[in-house]
Enzyme design. Structure first.
Site, PDB file in Angstrom:
ATOM      1  N   HIS A 273      13.474 -20.901   8.253  1.00 28.42           N
ATOM      2  CA  HIS A 273      14.764 -20.529   7.650  1.00 28.42           C
ATOM      3  C   HIS A 273      15.939 -21.301   8.266  1.00 28.42           C
ATOM      4  O   HIS A 273      17.014 -21.357   7.685  1.00 28.42           O
ATOM      5  CB  HIS A 273      14.981 -19.010   7.670  1.00 28.42           C
TER       6      HIS A 273
ATOM      7  N   LYS B 215      15.614 -14.178  24.235  1.00 27.37           N
ATOM      8  CA  LYS B 215      16.175 -12.887  23.815  1.00 27.37           C
ATOM      9  C   LYS B 215      16.968 -12.320  24.974  1.00 27.37           C
ATOM     10  O   LYS B 215      16.673 -12.616  26.143  1.00 27.37           O
ATOM     11  CB  LYS B 215      15.039 -11.907  23.490  1.00 27.37           C
TER      12      LYS B 215
ATOM     13  N   HIS C  37      11.864 -23.752  14.622  1.00 25.63           N
ATOM     14  CA  HIS C  37      13.308 -24.002  14.490  1.00 25.63           C
ATOM     15  C   HIS C  37      13.800 -25.141  15.399  1.00 25.63           C
ATOM     16  O   HIS C  37      14.490 -26.040  14.952  1.00 25.63           O
ATOM     17  CB  HIS C  37      14.117 -22.751  14.818  1.00 25.63           C
TER      18      HIS C  37
ATOM     19  N   LYS D 194      19.954 -23.212   6.645  1.00 27.18           N
ATOM     20  CA  LYS D 194      21.318 -22.959   7.129  1.00 27.18           C
ATOM     21  C   LYS D 194      22.215 -24.156   6.815  1.00 27.18           C
ATOM     22  O   LYS D 194      21.842 -25.298   7.049  1.00 27.18           O
ATOM     23  CB  LYS D 194      21.310 -22.703   8.642  1.00 27.18           C
TER      24      LYS D 194
ATOM     25  N   ASP E 175       7.530 -18.578  18.626  1.00 26.34           N
ATOM     26  CA  ASP E 175       8.403 -17.943  17.633  1.00 26.34           C
ATOM     27  C   ASP E 175       9.565 -18.856  17.229  1.00 26.34           C
ATOM     28  O   ASP E 175       9.985 -18.851  16.073  1.00 26.34           O
ATOM     29  CB  ASP E 175       8.955 -16.635  18.239  1.00 26.34           C
TER      30      ASP E 175
ATOM     31  N   ARG F  81       0.849  -1.193   0.000  1.00 22.28           N
ATOM     32  CA  ARG F  81       0.000   0.000   0.000  1.00 22.28           C
ATOM     33  C   ARG F  81       0.890   1.249   0.000  1.00 22.28           C
ATOM     34  O   ARG F  81       0.946   1.967   0.976  1.00 22.28           O
ATOM     35  CB  ARG F  81      -0.882  -0.036   1.241  1.00 22.28           C
TER      36      ARG F  81
HETATM   37  C1  BG6 Z   1      13.194 -15.763  13.527  1.00 20.38           C
HETATM   38  C2  BG6 Z   1      12.499 -15.268  14.770  1.00 20.38           C
HETATM   39  O1  BG6 Z   1      12.523 -16.882  13.019  1.00 20.38           O
HETATM   40  O2  BG6 Z   1      14.527 -16.102  13.823  1.00 20.38           O
HETATM   41  C3  BG6 Z   1      13.244 -14.109  15.358  1.00 20.38           C
HETATM   42  O3  BG6 Z   1      11.176 -14.872  14.447  1.00 20.38           O
HETATM   43  C4  BG6 Z   1      14.709 -14.430  15.557  1.00 20.38           C
HETATM   44  O4  BG6 Z   1      12.657 -13.723  16.586  1.00 20.38           O
HETATM   45  C5  BG6 Z   1      15.296 -15.003  14.271  1.00 20.38           C
HETATM   46  O5  BG6 Z   1      15.387 -13.252  15.907  1.00 20.38           O
HETATM   47  C6  BG6 Z   1      16.711 -15.477  14.490  1.00 20.38           C
HETATM   48  O6  BG6 Z   1      17.256 -15.953  13.288  1.00 20.38           O
HETATM   49  P1  BG6 Z   1      18.813 -16.256  13.173  1.00 20.38           P
HETATM   50  O7  BG6 Z   1      18.949 -16.830  11.817  1.00 20.38           O
HETATM   51  O8  BG6 Z   1      19.504 -14.956  13.358  1.00 20.38           O
HETATM   52  O9  BG6 Z   1      19.131 -17.229  14.273  1.00 20.38           O
END
Ligand code: BG6
Length: 493
Positions: free
Chosen positions: A186, A345, A248, A190, A243, A48
């Protein structure tokens, strides 16, 4: 030789977001710069904003210059920029989606994208249904012929519990068949995560000890030193377990605990991961075998940092920024071996690692005084930073007396290889364009992961606010207590 993507267009919803700017746009450029995108590739942004194609291209260029990994080359950029388009609109705006459809058809003629489109949903989950319905309404989810494809890429969080994940899966699958759905985790992109499979299944050395006879417990840690400043909107109400653990860390657990697949086809890999996730059980009672916390002010090295509640979170927020759970894998290989998963965190430092901690030797022919400094052997897979593998074992301290102390034997990616690893998003985007699904969790994996996490989340939901921990430390006291109850302790990476 790496495979090169075929003619295609990547449409990104959510181009004004952080993920697009920091990861997706640079990854597209880096792929192009590595020669892995075809000349007929196109990138389309949808948002937008009152932007022309050129305005959008300028935004992409800035993001690329800031975050690309392969070095910015004007000439490469100019080639990529020719295929960049922008469509202005909101997700509810039918006309904008019609324009998107026309833009894509025009690109088929101008660039030769051949009707192959990947739609990347880098948007808040509440917007998924609207966008998916728009793609259905405009027929953009339907391939135009037997040789063309349409794919959807979905960023997490994929639901917020089992029920919502099932609803979302049903909706996604009503628009795109499962083989066209690419759910991004993601971590699977890696290099070091993929190396878990190489380490386990390309070597003879580890398999004989990879089981309950040798392993005492497994610790999987994803610690971050950063806080949430600016991400309150996304994170509040989600928290560390949803999260990171749901996706992960449970994926890492699946790769560490799974049996050898009969081949490396995506189906066989997924089959093994699904078997493991189906056999994961929470260690009961959950309150004593889990921990959650919220960071308060503290020190990150020499920098003084504020707590979560000074970063835009409501004082009544129960969102956890630290989460730890204990599970078991109910199989013959792993019976009785706890797997401890933790993430947070504002912890001591940024590190992701998997540690297989071995049982103690059944008998030590030494006096106690000789082995005071001897801990448990460990194999540590260092996912990031300082990627590599460490083997920790006891060794004689040089000298005239017999004294045994822990030492490390290290493999470091940086020293062993000269090529640097591609960014996870590069690998994953390329796989989407190639239609290679191995590194993407399927719907069943997502649902099984929620099934594991839901009882913990329910328990936490009925037990008030998370415990406070000081920024720069390793989490709340309850995390240490959950390990101490069985005489164990978290590693301090
Ligand atoms: C993300 C989370 O999937 O991974 C984030 O939502 C986190 O909160 C991030 O900071 C960390 O990714 P990486 O690749 O830096 O470990």
């Amino acid at each position: 030789m790496p495979q090169i993507a075929g003619p295609s267009a990547l449409v990104i919803f959510g181009v004004t977001g952080d993920l697009s700017r920091r990861k997706l746009m640079p990854a597209v450029y880096d792929l192009a710069n590595r020669g892995l995108l075809p000349p007929s590739f196109a990138l389309v942004g949808f948002a937008r904003r009152e932007w022309s194609h050129e305005d959008f291209a300028a935004t992409v260029k800035e993001a690329v210059k800031e975050n690309c990994r392969t070095g910015f080359r004007e000439e490469m950029w100019n080639r990529l920029a020719k295929g960049i388009r922008f469509v202005e609109g909101s997700f509810e705006d039918d006309a904008a989606f019609d324009t998107l459809n026309e833009t894509l058809t025009a690109l088929d003629h101008e660039r030769g994208t051949d009707g192959n489109y990947a739609f990347y949903l880098a948007i808040p989950p509440k917007a998924f249904p609207t966008v998916l319905n728009q793609l259905r309404r405009t027929d953009m989810a339907e391939p135009t012929g037997p040789d063309s494809w349409r794919r959807v890429v979905i960023e997490k969080p994929f639901g917020h519990d089992l029920e919502s994940a099932k609803e979302l899966n049903a909706l996604v699958n009503s628009v795109f068949p499962e083989e066209s759905v690419f759910r991004i985790d993601h971590y699977l992109g890696k290099e070091t995560v993929q190396n878990i499979l190489a380490l386990r299944f390309a070597n003879q050395l580890f398999e004989p000890v990879w089981n309950a006879q040798s392993i005492d417990h497994v610790q999987i840690t994803m610690a971050e030193d950063i806080g949430l400043g600016g991400r309150a909107g996304y994170y509040d109400g989600i928290g560390a377990a949803r999260d990171v653990i749901q996706n992960h860390l449970l994926q890492l657990l699946a790769l560490v605990a799974m049996e050898e697949p009969i081949s490396f086809s995506s189906h066989q890999l997924q089959t093994e991961k699904i078997k493991v996730l189906s056999s994961v059980r929470n260690i009961e009672p959950i309150p004593e075998n889990s921990a959650r916390g919220q960071y308060g002010p503290g020190w990150q090295g020499s920098e003084e940092v504020v707590g979560l509640l000074d970063e835009g979170f409501s004082p009544t927020s129960t969102t956890e920024t630290f989460a730890a759970i204990a599970v078991e894998v109910d199989t013959r290989r792993w019976a009785g071996v706890p797997f401890y998963l933790r993430t947070g965190k504002r912890l001591g430092r940024r590190v992701t690692e998997i540690a297989l901690v071995f049982k103690r030797a059944p008998h030590l022919p030494f006096d106690d005084s000789m082995t005071q400094e001897l801990g448990q052997n460990a194999l540590v897979i260092r996912i990031q930073p300082d990627e590599g593998v460490t083997l920790r074992f006891g060794s004689k301290v040089p000298g005239t007396s017999m004294e045994v102390r822990d030492v490390n034997m290290d493999f470091s990616y940086g020293e062993a290889f000269t090529v640097s690893s591609p960014e996870a998003y590069e690998r994953l985007l390329l796989d989407v364009l190639l239609g290679e699904p191995s590194l993407f969790p399927v719907n069943e994996e997502v649902e099984l992961s929620w099934q594991i996490l839901d009882p913990v989340l329910d328990q936490w939901a009925s037990s008030g606010k998370p415990e406070k921990y000081e920024a720069g430390t390793w989490g709340p006291k309850s995390a240490d207590q959950m390990m101490a109850r069985t005489g164990r302790a978290w590693r301090r990476p």
